[in-house]
Write a protein that holds these residues in place. Structure first.
Motif, PDB file in Angstrom:
ATOM      1  N   ARG A  36      20.253  66.019 -33.155  1.00  0.00           N
ATOM      2  CA  ARG A  36      20.006  66.993 -32.084  1.00  0.00           C
ATOM      3  C   ARG A  36      20.654  66.497 -30.795  1.00  0.00           C
ATOM      4  NH1 ARG A  36      14.055  68.246 -29.399  1.00  0.00           N
ATOM      5  NH2 ARG A  36      14.830  69.255 -27.509  1.00  0.00           N
ATOM      6  N   PRO A  37      21.526  67.289 -30.190  1.00  0.00           N
ATOM      7  CA  PRO A  37      22.128  66.858 -28.917  1.00  0.00           C
ATOM      8  C   PRO A  37      21.121  66.927 -27.780  1.00  0.00           C
ATOM      9  CG  PRO A  37      23.315  68.716 -29.920  1.00  0.00           C
ATOM     10  CD  PRO A  37      22.011  68.584 -30.627  1.00  0.00           C
ATOM     11  N   ASP A  38      21.342  66.123 -26.781  1.00  0.00           N
ATOM     12  CA  ASP A  38      20.513  66.162 -25.577  1.00  0.00           C
ATOM     13  C   ASP A  38      21.046  67.249 -24.660  1.00  0.00           C
ATOM     14  OD1 ASP A  38      18.564  65.533 -23.808  1.00  0.00           O
ATOM     15  OD2 ASP A  38      19.508  63.711 -23.042  1.00  0.00           O
ATOM     16  N   GLY A  39      20.180  68.163 -24.243  1.00  0.00           N
ATOM     17  CA  GLY A  39      20.599  69.194 -23.300  1.00  0.00           C
ATOM     18  C   GLY A  39      20.681  70.592 -23.865  1.00  0.00           C
ATOM     19  N   LEU A  40      20.242  70.809 -25.107  1.00  0.00           N
ATOM     20  CA  LEU A  40      20.210  72.169 -25.648  1.00  0.00           C
ATOM     21  C   LEU A  40      19.200  73.018 -24.874  1.00  0.00           C
ATOM     22  CD1 LEU A  40      20.259  71.705 -29.536  1.00  0.00           C
ATOM     23  CD2 LEU A  40      21.990  72.882 -28.157  1.00  0.00           C
ATOM     24  N   HIS A  41      19.451  74.294 -24.816  1.00  0.00           N
ATOM     25  CA  HIS A  41      18.515  75.218 -24.167  1.00  0.00           C
ATOM     26  C   HIS A  41      17.148  75.075 -24.851  1.00  0.00           C
ATOM     27  CE1 HIS A  41      16.614  79.006 -22.984  1.00  0.00           C
ATOM     28  NE2 HIS A  41      17.498  79.067 -21.988  1.00  0.00           N
ATOM     29  N   PRO A  42      16.063  75.061 -24.078  1.00  0.00           N
ATOM     30  CA  PRO A  42      14.733  74.821 -24.671  1.00  0.00           C
ATOM     31  C   PRO A  42      14.295  75.882 -25.678  1.00  0.00           C
ATOM     32  CG  PRO A  42      14.570  75.448 -22.343  1.00  0.00           C
ATOM     33  CD  PRO A  42      16.002  75.156 -22.608  1.00  0.00           C
ATOM     34  N   ASP A  43      14.890  77.065 -25.653  1.00  0.00           N
ATOM     35  CA  ASP A  43      14.512  78.113 -26.603  1.00  0.00           C
ATOM     36  C   ASP A  43      15.377  78.099 -27.861  1.00  0.00           C
ATOM     37  OD1 ASP A  43      12.520  79.027 -24.914  1.00  0.00           O
ATOM     38  OD2 ASP A  43      13.859  80.418 -23.865  1.00  0.00           O
ATOM     39  N   SER A  44      16.183  77.073 -28.008  1.00  0.00           N
ATOM     40  CA  SER A  44      17.067  76.996 -29.175  1.00  0.00           C
ATOM     41  C   SER A  44      16.269  76.644 -30.427  1.00  0.00           C
ATOM     42  CB  SER A  44      18.147  75.930 -28.951  1.00  0.00           C
ATOM     43  OG  SER A  44      19.016  76.287 -27.907  1.00  0.00           O
ATOM     44  N   ARG A  45      16.757  77.120 -31.567  1.00  0.00           N
ATOM     45  CA  ARG A  45      16.226  76.693 -32.862  1.00  0.00           C
ATOM     46  C   ARG A  45      17.110  75.538 -33.338  1.00  0.00           C
ATOM     47  NH1 ARG A  45      16.695  79.569 -38.796  1.00  0.00           N
ATOM     48  NH2 ARG A  45      15.268  78.158 -39.888  1.00  0.00           N
ATOM     49  N   ILE A  46      16.483  74.444 -33.741  1.00  0.00           N
ATOM     50  CA  ILE A  46      17.235  73.230 -34.061  1.00  0.00           C
ATOM     51  C   ILE A  46      16.989  72.853 -35.517  1.00  0.00           C
ATOM     52  CG2 ILE A  46      17.534  70.776 -33.514  1.00  0.00           C
ATOM     53  CD1 ILE A  46      16.437  71.607 -30.654  1.00  0.00           C
ATOM     54  N   VAL A  47      18.081  72.689 -36.278  1.00  0.00           N
ATOM     55  CA  VAL A  47      17.999  72.293 -37.682  1.00  0.00           C
ATOM     56  C   VAL A  47      18.828  71.027 -37.874  1.00  0.00           C
ATOM     57  CG1 VAL A  47      18.406  72.933 -40.075  1.00  0.00           C
ATOM     58  CG2 VAL A  47      17.719  74.683 -38.418  1.00  0.00           C
ATOM     59  N   THR A  48      18.173  69.943 -38.255  1.00  0.00           N
ATOM     60  CA  THR A  48      18.818  68.670 -38.555  1.00  0.00           C
ATOM     61  C   THR A  48      18.339  68.227 -39.947  1.00  0.00           C
ATOM     62  OG1 THR A  48      17.050  67.380 -37.534  1.00  0.00           O
ATOM     63  CG2 THR A  48      18.878  68.055 -36.094  1.00  0.00           C
ATOM     64  N   PRO A  49      18.849  67.132 -40.480  1.00  0.00           N
ATOM     65  CA  PRO A  49      18.387  66.710 -41.813  1.00  0.00           C
ATOM     66  C   PRO A  49      16.876  66.599 -41.946  1.00  0.00           C
ATOM     67  CG  PRO A  49      20.368  65.513 -41.255  1.00  0.00           C
ATOM     68  CD  PRO A  49      20.003  66.305 -40.033  1.00  0.00           C
ATOM     69  N   GLY A  50      16.172  66.306 -40.858  1.00  0.00           N
ATOM     70  CA  GLY A  50      14.725  66.162 -40.931  1.00  0.00           C
ATOM     71  C   GLY A  50      14.001  67.442 -41.290  1.00  0.00           C
ATOM     72  N   ASN A  51      14.583  68.596 -40.938  1.00  0.00           N
ATOM     73  CA  ASN A  51      13.944  69.881 -41.268  1.00  0.00           C
ATOM     74  C   ASN A  51      14.933  70.833 -41.920  1.00  0.00           C
ATOM     75  OD1 ASN A  51      15.426  70.327 -38.913  1.00  0.00           O
ATOM     76  ND2 ASN A  51      14.038  71.903 -38.152  1.00  0.00           N
ATOM     77  N   LEU A  52      15.883  70.267 -42.657  1.00  0.00           N
ATOM     78  CA  LEU A  52      16.920  71.065 -43.293  1.00  0.00           C
ATOM     79  C   LEU A  52      16.338  72.078 -44.265  1.00  0.00           C
ATOM     80  CD1 LEU A  52      19.997  71.311 -43.283  1.00  0.00           C
ATOM     81  CD2 LEU A  52      20.075  69.664 -45.160  1.00  0.00           C
ATOM     82  N   GLY A  53      15.179  71.752 -44.839  1.00  0.00           N
ATOM     83  CA  GLY A  53      14.531  72.687 -45.758  1.00  0.00           C
ATOM     84  C   GLY A  53      14.172  74.007 -45.114  1.00  0.00           C
ATOM     85  N   ASP A  54      14.096  74.029 -43.766  1.00  0.00           N
ATOM     86  CA  ASP A  54      13.775  75.279 -43.080  1.00  0.00           C
ATOM     87  C   ASP A  54      14.871  76.330 -43.268  1.00  0.00           C
ATOM     88  OD1 ASP A  54      11.544  73.988 -42.225  1.00  0.00           O
ATOM     89  OD2 ASP A  54      12.154  73.786 -40.130  1.00  0.00           O
ATOM     90  N   LEU A  55      16.081  75.888 -43.631  1.00  0.00           N
ATOM     91  CA  LEU A  55      17.156  76.844 -43.858  1.00  0.00           C
ATOM     92  C   LEU A  55      16.976  77.611 -45.159  1.00  0.00           C
ATOM     93  CD1 LEU A  55      20.497  75.060 -42.850  1.00  0.00           C
ATOM     94  CD2 LEU A  55      19.357  76.938 -41.674  1.00  0.00           C
ATOM     95  N   ILE A  56      16.236  77.025 -46.098  1.00  0.00           N
ATOM     96  CA  ILE A  56      16.072  77.663 -47.403  1.00  0.00           C
ATOM     97  C   ILE A  56      15.121  78.836 -47.256  1.00  0.00           C
ATOM     98  CG2 ILE A  56      15.212  77.327 -49.752  1.00  0.00           C
ATOM     99  CD1 ILE A  56      16.144  74.438 -49.535  1.00  0.00           C
TER     100      ILE A  56
END
Length: 723
Positions: A701-721
């Motif tokens: 996750r980059p530092d500085g994304l808009h606070p309302d962004s949805r963030i998907v990284t390997p830790g919650n990659l299952g959320d894409l399924i």
């Protein structure tokens, strides 16, 4: 109490639960905390620094101690990594010269001279009898004194830790995410879920628990709290019974059941009775675990509770006193008489099983009419099939495009792998393509609409986590089949293990193969030095823990494939030792530094699996000359003792050829499906972030994304399924 579980939040989410404490002047302590984190490859986000700066110094220090301990363990820096050769990777001797030196030292030792002479006269010397072989000859501090400080480089890993919500909110959120996961969790994930379930028993509960193993752990907590059970199959009750005695909720391993309190017995029997009363056909599920049901019946005493007659039927089926035809047996009966249409019609009532049987049904079909019936049934029930099963079927059908010449690789839920010839008849292209189109259409329908996608290009080739059991726990670990870039001049593997009771010898090795998977060379304790790199030396006993390293100069590697492996030469298995893990580092040639530098660690993976040979990943050189890692998470059975890289070269090459040929469904596939003419897609360059909210998919996750962004990284990659 919550602070005890905060490390789970940091490990799973890379967020620090927002510390609560008195206001103060914590800015200096926060900057010192940040500097300490950077020494191990982590950094505080601007938001965390700002939050900590307004707290008291004591609160900041307490947060720093807890966080540093957690992140150091994440990358393997919580133990001391010594090396046999004190100057490694410099001054590693030739293997034969080193062995001769060990023999000379044994001859100079009065205690071992006679036995060494006897071995020499017989023409064979056991290295383990030589006093200078296999044990550290210097202290950890002495080894450190022989190495310069690591020179900072732009390519060093820097993992940002972000500010989370209050501890209780973060723990609740993590609990709901794990409990409601659409993919099965690995061993560590289940253990974390159990800890969180106990802590969050009185708080919000997930609306849906699709994975049965998760449901068993949640039911255990609900039972203790006096809440109603979430059971809709008889097997749910059996899993719960195993959880109550600390057994295996996956039902892979036998659980030693014991007498349960009367209140618990009543709850289990009442749950069974309700399931069977609502759907008597579910009695057929008993056959899959008949012996365990018999043992459970001896503990529950169903004859003492006549008010639950349907529960008694469960144990009657297990004992063979009551008939209950299973769906599988009825399907097998129809296929045995070549009644494909009848089998398809029966499987319509169980859409998931229909999808898992598609390949077999299409092969069994003898006419175009039967093949059309199979495809039509799948199209009609696809909306009732879980997203994970839809994706699994899509991946399987994609790989069936190649009809001949393939080897078939099997991997069980524990990571044990084996290969055999693919003798199946082909799946015809028209049916295969029609099914793929239907599956993609269903997936596209289920995926959420996205206005702006921000994509880290390195995440596109990450395999979709169709099961958490296909991924080892650790840091920087990706699902089996994922491909990730490897940038750096020096690639260094490491293994650490600490035995529990018995003398245990793990051997780190690297097999080098060409484009046809033929052996070019290897590095191991039998070949300490070669054109490509160096081995740190063999350690044969680990009562206080031991480490081995292999250093590779990627530009010098002959061939196209590097296969690191951990061989158990003797002693305790991967699931018996107190601790064992594998990882790799990347650095530039001029950086120097200690053999183990935490801020150069790219991946650290726990070694916890069956077999005596571990294959965590493979490094492949592409046609463009760049190196990439492909994640394996595999274990070979090996032999009880004396596993060596030389002895498993053929097996590893055959397995690797089969694994590399299998194409995984990746993030790229779902991105293509969720993108339409109204979607803005931006490939992130690592520098400029959009001002507005986005759906971000990346490795970090980059530092500085808009606070309302949805963030998907390997830790919650299952959320894409999709569900």
């Amino acid at each position: 109490m919550a602070h005890r579980l905060d490390p789970l939040v940091i490990r799973h989410t890379h967020r620090i639960p927002a510390p609560a404490g008195p206001a103060g002047e914590g800015a200096v302590a926060a900057q010192q905390f940040d500097a300490a984190l950077m020494s191990v490859g982590f950094k505080l986000s601007a938001e965390v620094l700002e939050h900590l700066s307004g707290l008291s110094e004591g609160t900041v220090v307490d947060t720093a101690v807890r966080t540093l301990e957690t992140v150091r363990e994440m990358v393997g820096d919580h133990v001391r990594h010594n090396t046999y050769f004190i100057d490694f990777p410099a001054n590693v001797p030739d293997t034969f010269d080193f062995w001769m030196r060990c023999i000379a030292e044994a001859l100079a030792d009065d205690r071992t001279r006679t036995s060494t002479l006897e071995q020499l006269s017989a023409g064979l010397v056991n290295l383990l009898t030589l006093p200078s072989y296999g044990n550290y000859r210097h202290t950890y501090a002495e080894m450190l004194a022989h190495h310069d400080e690591l020179i900072a480089a732009a390519g060093d890993r820097l993992t940002v830790l972000h500010l989370g919500r209050a501890s209780e909110d973060e723990l609740t959120g993590l609990y709901l995410a794990l409990a409601g996961s659409s993919t099965p969790l690995g061993e560590d994930g289940l253990r974390d879920l159990k800890d969180l379930a106990g802590h969050c028993a009185d708080g919000p509960q997930p609306a849906r628990i699709p994975v049965r193993e998760n449901r068993a752990l949640i039911n255990q907590v609900r039972l203790m709290a006096g809440a109603s059970l979430l059971v809709d199959t008889v097997t749910d009750v059996l899993r719960l019974a195993c959880a109550l005695v600390g057994g295996d909720v996956t039902l892979r391993e036998p659980t030693r059941l014991r007498t349960l309190p009367r209140a618990v017995r009543r709850a289990l029997l009442a749950g069974l009775d309700a399931v069977v009363a609502a759907a008597p056909a579910k009695l057929a599920d008993v056959h899959a675990h008949r012996e365990m049901w018999k043992r459970l019946g001896e503990r529950l005493h169903p004859h003492e509770y006549p008010q639950w007659p349907h529960a008694a039927d469960v144990f009657a089926v297990a004992r063979g006193e009551k008939a209950a035809r299973s769906l599988d047996s009825r399907v097998e009966e129809l296929l045995a008489i070549s009644d494909v249409a009848g089998a398809v019609e029966l499987l319509r009532t169980a859409p998931g099983r229909l999808f898992r049987s598609l390949d077999r049904l299409l092969r069994a079909a003898r006419t175009q009419r039967e093949r059309d019936a199979v495809v039509a049934a799948a199209e009609q029930v696809v909306a009732d099939v879980s997203g994970r099963v839809v994706l699994s079927a899509r991946q399987h059908l994609h790989n069936r495009a190649v009809e001949t010449g393939r080897r078939r690789v099997f991997v069980n839920r524990l990571g044990r792998a084996w290969v055999t010839d693919d003798t199946r008849a082909p799946v015809r292209a028209p049916e295969r393509e029609r099914l793929i189109a239907a599956l993609d259409a269903e997936l596209r329908r289920r995926l959420p609409a996205v206005d702006h996608l921000l994509i880290d290009p390195d995440a596109l080739d990450v395999a979709l986590p169709l099961s958490g059991k296909a991924t080892a726990s650790g840091f920087g670990v990706l699902p089996r089949g994922s491909v990730s870039p490897v940038d750096g001049e020096l690639l260094r593997f490491f293994v650490y293990w600490k035995q529990t009771e018995r003398t245990t010898d793990y051997d780190l090795s690297a097999l080098l193969l060409d484009a046809d998977y033929a052996t070019v060379s290897w590095l191991s304790y039998t070949n300490l030095r070669d054109a490509e790199g160096e081995h740190s030396g063999d350690i044969t006993d680990a009562p206080e823990g031991a480490s081995e390293f292999i250093n590779l100069r990627l530009g010098a590697v002959r061939g196209s494939c590097v296969v690191p492996q951990v061989n158990i030469f003797s002693g305790e298995g991967f699931e018996e030792v107190e601790e064992s893990f594998f990882g790799f580092m990347l650095r530039e040639a001029e950086q120097k530094g200690r053999p183990f530098e935490p801020r150069t660690v790219r991946m650290k993976s726990e070694l916890r699996g069956p077999g005596r040979v571990a294959l965590p990943l493979v490094f492949l050189r592409g046609a463009d000359g760049r190196w990439r890692a492909k994640w394996l998470h595999l274990y070979l059975k090996g032999t009880p003792t004396s596993n060596r890289v030389e002895g498993n070269r053929v097996t590893v090459a055959a397995l690797l050829r089969a694994v590399v040929e299998v194409e995984q469904l990746t993030v790229r596939h779902l991105v293509d499906l969720m993108t339409d003419s109204t979607t803005t897609v931006t490939m992130w360059d690592g520098k400029t972030l959009p001002a507005g909210p986005v759906t971000y998919i990346g490795l970090e996750r980059p530092d500085g994304l808009h606070p309302d962004s949805r963030i998907v990284t390997p830790g919650n990659l299952g959320d894409l399924i999709p569900a």
